[in-house]
Scaffold this motif. Structure first.
Motif, PDB file in Angstrom:
ATOM      1  N   LEU A  18       0.846  -1.193   0.000  1.00 31.63           N
ATOM      2  CA  LEU A  18       0.000   0.000   0.000  1.00 31.63           C
ATOM      3  C   LEU A  18       0.881   1.242   0.000  1.00 31.63           C
ATOM      4  O   LEU A  18       1.724   1.411   0.885  1.00 31.63           O
ATOM      5  N   ILE A  19       0.673   2.087  -0.991  1.00 35.58           N
ATOM      6  CA  ILE A  19       1.416   3.349  -1.091  1.00 35.58           C
ATOM      7  C   ILE A  19       0.398   4.476  -1.057  1.00 35.58           C
ATOM      8  O   ILE A  19      -0.540   4.509  -1.859  1.00 35.58           O
ATOM      9  N   LEU A  20       0.568   5.378  -0.113  1.00 37.24           N
ATOM     10  CA  LEU A  20      -0.337   6.514   0.014  1.00 37.24           C
ATOM     11  C   LEU A  20       0.063   7.617  -0.949  1.00 37.24           C
ATOM     12  O   LEU A  20       1.252   7.856  -1.177  1.00 37.24           O
ATOM     13  N   ASP A  21      -0.933   8.291  -1.499  1.00 37.26           N
ATOM     14  CA  ASP A  21      -0.608   9.496  -2.265  1.00 37.26           C
ATOM     15  C   ASP A  21      -0.815  10.703  -1.353  1.00 37.26           C
ATOM     16  O   ASP A  21      -1.250  10.564  -0.216  1.00 37.26           O
ATOM     17  N   GLU A  22      -0.489  11.878  -1.848  1.00 37.29           N
ATOM     18  CA  GLU A  22      -0.534  13.082  -1.003  1.00 37.29           C
ATOM     19  C   GLU A  22      -1.918  13.406  -0.466  1.00 37.29           C
ATOM     20  O   GLU A  22      -2.062  14.062   0.561  1.00 37.29           O
ATOM     21  N   SER A  23      -2.966  12.944  -1.138  1.00 36.07           N
ATOM     22  CA  SER A  23      -4.318  13.278  -0.705  1.00 36.07           C
ATOM     23  C   SER A  23      -4.856  12.342   0.377  1.00 36.07           C
ATOM     24  O   SER A  23      -5.901  12.600   0.954  1.00 36.07           O
ATOM     25  N   ALA A  32      -8.871  -2.835   3.317  1.00 36.10           N
ATOM     26  CA  ALA A  32      -9.634  -4.001   2.890  1.00 36.10           C
ATOM     27  C   ALA A  32      -8.933  -5.265   3.388  1.00 36.10           C
ATOM     28  O   ALA A  32      -7.760  -5.243   3.759  1.00 36.10           O
ATOM     29  N   ALA A  33      -9.647  -6.362   3.362  1.00 34.99           N
ATOM     30  CA  ALA A  33      -9.059  -7.642   3.750  1.00 34.99           C
ATOM     31  C   ALA A  33      -8.073  -8.097   2.686  1.00 34.99           C
ATOM     32  O   ALA A  33      -8.124  -7.643   1.541  1.00 34.99           O
ATOM     33  N   GLY A  34      -7.218  -9.002   3.062  1.00 33.62           N
ATOM     34  CA  GLY A  34      -6.239  -9.542   2.132  1.00 33.62           C
ATOM     35  C   GLY A  34      -4.836  -9.167   2.529  1.00 33.62           C
ATOM     36  O   GLY A  34      -4.619  -8.220   3.285  1.00 33.62           O
ATOM     37  N   PRO A  35      -3.861  -9.917   2.025  1.00 31.09           N
ATOM     38  CA  PRO A  35      -2.468  -9.671   2.409  1.00 31.09           C
ATOM     39  C   PRO A  35      -1.954  -8.333   1.890  1.00 31.09           C
ATOM     40  O   PRO A  35      -2.058  -8.034   0.709  1.00 31.09           O
ATOM     41  N   VAL A  36      -1.421  -7.538   2.820  1.00 29.80           N
ATOM     42  CA  VAL A  36      -0.966  -6.190   2.460  1.00 29.80           C
ATOM     43  C   VAL A  36       0.140  -5.741   3.414  1.00 29.80           C
ATOM     44  O   VAL A  36       0.147  -6.110   4.582  1.00 29.80           O
ATOM     45  N   PHE A  37       1.072  -4.966   2.877  1.00 28.67           N
ATOM     46  CA  PHE A  37       2.049  -4.235   3.687  1.00 28.67           C
ATOM     47  C   PHE A  37       1.588  -2.787   3.715  1.00 28.67           C
ATOM     48  O   PHE A  37       1.370  -2.186   2.667  1.00 28.67           O
ATOM     49  N   VAL A  38       1.442  -2.238   4.918  1.00 22.63           N
ATOM     50  CA  VAL A  38       1.001  -0.857   5.064  1.00 22.63           C
ATOM     51  C   VAL A  38       2.190   0.024   5.413  1.00 22.63           C
ATOM     52  O   VAL A  38       3.131  -0.428   6.071  1.00 22.63           O
ATOM     53  N   PRO A  39       2.152   1.291   5.003  1.00 26.80           N
ATOM     54  CA  PRO A  39       3.231   2.205   5.397  1.00 26.80           C
ATOM     55  C   PRO A  39       3.276   2.360   6.919  1.00 26.80           C
ATOM     56  O   PRO A  39       2.272   2.201   7.612  1.00 26.80           O
ATOM     57  N   PHE A  40       4.435   2.690   7.415  1.00 27.10           N
ATOM     58  CA  PHE A  40       4.625   2.873   8.847  1.00 27.10           C
ATOM     59  C   PHE A  40       3.634   3.891   9.417  1.00 27.10           C
ATOM     60  O   PHE A  40       3.107   3.701  10.513  1.00 27.10           O
TER      61      PHE A  40
END
Length: 174
Positions: A18-23, A32-40
């Motif tokens: 998961l990569i966040l954009d500026e907004s 959502a469910a499912g395998p994911v790496f989230v930003p710190f």
């Protein structure tokens, strides 16, 4: 489905990064469910809700300090360390610190601009999973890279996987 090298094997992997954009604000994000790496930053904002998810990992960019994760290490199954450029080696140090100083036993994944000639040393520093950018390598190239990880039977230098250098391990005749 993308392929990764994990624990010396080439496997299919559907884990998202998961990569966040500026907004997007980390506090307002719904996962959502499912395998994911989230930003710190997302982990910091939602750690209470996210810590029970076995399909979730945290990823750190090269400028973020792994020491900030230490209080939560027992609640994190996997940590991904980003290489924003192949010349940025801070993730090597972060992986080594996670394994040696902080005793992290979970998955440590190399993500971002990882190159084949770095794979061997990534493993020596404590990474057990290598995820090149999508489309960077064909399946055949990844198979060759996997085979090349066995090119060196006995490394000379000390590292996370072998803390003693060869000259300390070798038996010499008197």
């Amino acid at each position: 489905m993308p392929k990764i090298i994990k624990n010396g094997q080439l496997i299919d992997d559907d884990t998202r990064i998961l990569i966040l954009d500026e907004s997007q604000a980390p506090e307002e994000l719904t996962l959502a469910a499912g395998p994911v790496f989230v930003p710190f930053a997302v982990w910091q904002a939602h750690s209470g809700q996210l810590s029970g998810r076995a399909d979730l990992g945290v990823w750190l960019d090269s400028h973020e300090d792994v020491a900030e994760l230490v209080p939560d290490l027992d609640r994190i199954a996997a940590i991904a360390l980003n290489f924003p450029k192949f010349t940025d080696g801070r993730a090597y140090s972060a992986a080594a610190l996670l394994r040696t100083r902080y005793g992290f036993k979970g998955e440590i994944r190399a993500i971002g601009d990882v190159l084949r000639d770095q794979f061997f040393f990534m493993q020596r520093c404590g990474f057990d999973t290598i995820q090149p950018k999508a489309g960077k390598y064909s399946d055949a190239q990844l198979e060759e890279a996997l085979a090349s990880l066995k090119d060196f039977s006995t490394p000379y230098q000390a590292a996370v996987d072998q803390p003693e250098p060869l000259f300390r391990r070798a038996q010499r005749a008197a």
